[in-house]
Design a protein around this motif. Structure first.
Motif, PDB file in Angstrom:
ATOM      1  N   ILE A  14       4.346 -20.415 -28.376  1.00 59.05           N
ATOM      2  CA  ILE A  14       3.990 -19.732 -29.628  1.00 59.05           C
ATOM      3  C   ILE A  14       5.238 -19.632 -30.512  1.00 59.05           C
ATOM      4  O   ILE A  14       6.285 -19.139 -30.084  1.00 59.05           O
ATOM      5  CB  ILE A  14       3.412 -18.333 -29.343  1.00 59.05           C
ATOM      6  N   LEU A  15       5.122 -20.115 -31.746  1.00 59.55           N
ATOM      7  CA  LEU A  15       6.260 -20.149 -32.664  1.00 59.55           C
ATOM      8  C   LEU A  15       6.269 -18.970 -33.633  1.00 59.55           C
ATOM      9  O   LEU A  15       7.340 -18.497 -34.038  1.00 59.55           O
ATOM     10  CB  LEU A  15       6.233 -21.451 -33.480  1.00 59.55           C
ATOM     11  N   GLN A  16       5.091 -18.521 -34.041  1.00 64.20           N
ATOM     12  CA  GLN A  16       5.025 -17.467 -35.049  1.00 64.20           C
ATOM     13  C   GLN A  16       3.650 -16.826 -35.016  1.00 64.20           C
ATOM     14  O   GLN A  16       2.643 -17.520 -34.822  1.00 64.20           O
ATOM     15  CB  GLN A  16       5.281 -18.070 -36.442  1.00 64.20           C
ATOM     16  N   VAL A  17       3.602 -15.526 -35.214  1.00 64.99           N
ATOM     17  CA  VAL A  17       2.310 -14.824 -35.311  1.00 64.99           C
ATOM     18  C   VAL A  17       2.353 -13.884 -36.507  1.00 64.99           C
ATOM     19  O   VAL A  17       3.393 -13.320 -36.832  1.00 64.99           O
ATOM     20  CB  VAL A  17       1.991 -14.030 -34.024  1.00 64.99           C
ATOM     21  N   ARG A  18       1.227 -13.740 -37.160  1.00 62.90           N
ATOM     22  CA  ARG A  18       1.118 -12.775 -38.250  1.00 62.90           C
ATOM     23  C   ARG A  18      -0.361 -12.433 -38.445  1.00 62.90           C
ATOM     24  O   ARG A  18      -1.242 -13.254 -38.129  1.00 62.90           O
ATOM     25  CB  ARG A  18       1.703 -13.331 -39.550  1.00 62.90           C
TER      26      ARG A  18
END
Length: 379
Positions: free
Chosen positions: A340-344
């Motif tokens: 996982i690289l980025q969550v928002r």
């Protein structure tokens, strides 16, 4: 006139911190120049920005992420204050006059040039290079490739820059300054003006190890076409995520049932090109995808299920739909290769009011009052 309305954090010569309403004592964490992702949690967004804090929270939740660290918002403030950039900007804005688009262009060029041409004080570079070397040692790679990701404490989606495949101390410092400077791109300035925010903005910078992406993509833990929360949508294509995020390619698209994690629909994308590392230097390049690879789906069923399993766990952890960037590392084995690289938070359907499909049943008093108003005779 432009107005700096951000929280004022001023630095004295011995680097003690003050705020505009009086001196306060900062904690060691608040005074940190660098914090590793595994030292962070979601509530630290005011120290390192939301992207960085969210990755720290993911580690706490047991989600696989790429190792790395964050240059703090304090470090950015230390840089612009100690190098005279902040005072130069304030003086320039005083003389610039009324806020117009033309003046925003001038202010943007002035700020970007100041930041990119300034030296970075050794109190920052010494720690930056020491922690980068730790990341190289952890990865077992000399001059390990990293990204520099802008990370603001306020949400400014797509307004600031991320740079990929950066190798070595000199290039790392160069691209960190460019990331700081991207907070003053015209689009970012205009966004802040429209939101009534100040001109000067300090941001965090994430420095994660680059994933050697065989494929990358974006997940929405709902159907982005109609907001259906019982589905998961996955867009995926070959190479680095830049091709999917920037809309450079038509990716493969999957619509997955959130309960069974089985695909309801699989749509083959064109996937004409992919973004890959340059063999030398801190850049990426775009190359054609071979026809054989274009004619088949870019991930198999087990990989799709693992991506959706992790995404569903993130959705459940936060209790709301999320927008997630992921990659599958060519150097790792399944399932550890799904990173996982980025969550928002999902930002479109989550803000819409959901109306109940069935009208609420009226109680006895509602019925009586309604009959009195409409003049219907009571039996």
């Amino acid at each position: 006139m432009f107005n700096d309305r951000r929280e004022q954090v001023l630095l004295t010569a011995d680097h003690k911190a003050h705020v505009d309403l009086g001196e306060v004592t900062m904690t060691e964490k608040e005074k940190s120049i660098i914090l590793w992702y595994d030292e962070l949690e979601g509530k630290d967004f005011n120290l390192v920005g939301k992207k960085n804090a969210n990755l720290g929270e993911m580690i706490r939740a047991g989600i696989r992420t790429s190792p790395g660290f964050a240059l703090t918002i304090y470090a950015n403030d230390l840089f612009i204050t100690s190098m005279g950039i902040k005072s130069a900007l304030e003086n320039y804005l005083k003389d610039l006059g009324r806020v117009t688009y033309e003046n925003s262009l001038k202010a943007s060029a002035f700020a970007v040039n100041l930041i990119e041409e300034a030296s970075v004080p050794s109190i920052i570079t010494d720690e930056l290079f020491r922690e980068y070397q730790k990341l190289c040692d952890l990865a077992g790679v000399e001059n390990v490739p990293v990204a520099t990701r802008s990370s603001g404490a306020i949400s400014m989606p797509g307004q600031m820059e991320t740079f990929l495949n950066i190798r070595g101390q000199e290039d790392l410092l160069h691209y960190i300054k460019k990331t700081w400077a991207s907070a003053y791109f015209v689009e970012a300035i205009t966004y802040r003006m429209n939101k009534g925010l100040g001109f000067i903005l300090n941001i965090g910078v994430g420095v994660p190890k680059m994933v050697n992406s065989r494929v990358s993509g974006i997940v929405f833990t709902l159907n982005p076409l109609n907001g259906d929360r019982s589905k998961i949508s996955v867009d995926v294509s070959y190479g680095l995520g830049e091709a999917v995020v920037s809309g450079l390619v038509t990716p493969d698209n999957f619509l997955v049932d959130k309960v069974t994690l089985e695909p309801i629909r699989s749509k083959l994308g064109e996937k004409e090109v992919q973004c890959v590392y340059e063999e030398t230097g801190s850049t990426i390049k775009t190359v054609n995808v071979p026809q054989e690879a274009r004619s088949r789906l870019s991930i198999d069923k087990e990989e799709l299920k693992e991506i959706c399993r992790i995404s569903k766990a993130i959705d459940r952890y936060y209790g709301k739909p999320y927008d997630i960037e992921f990659a599958i590392d060519a150097d790792l084995s399944f399932p550890e290769n799904v990173i996982i690289l980025q969550v928002r938070p999902e930002s479109v359907w989550s803000k819409k009011e959901i109306k109940p499909k069935i009208e609420k049943k009226k109680d006895a008093m509602d019925r009586v009052i309604n009959q009195l108003i409409t003049g219907v005779r009571l039996k």
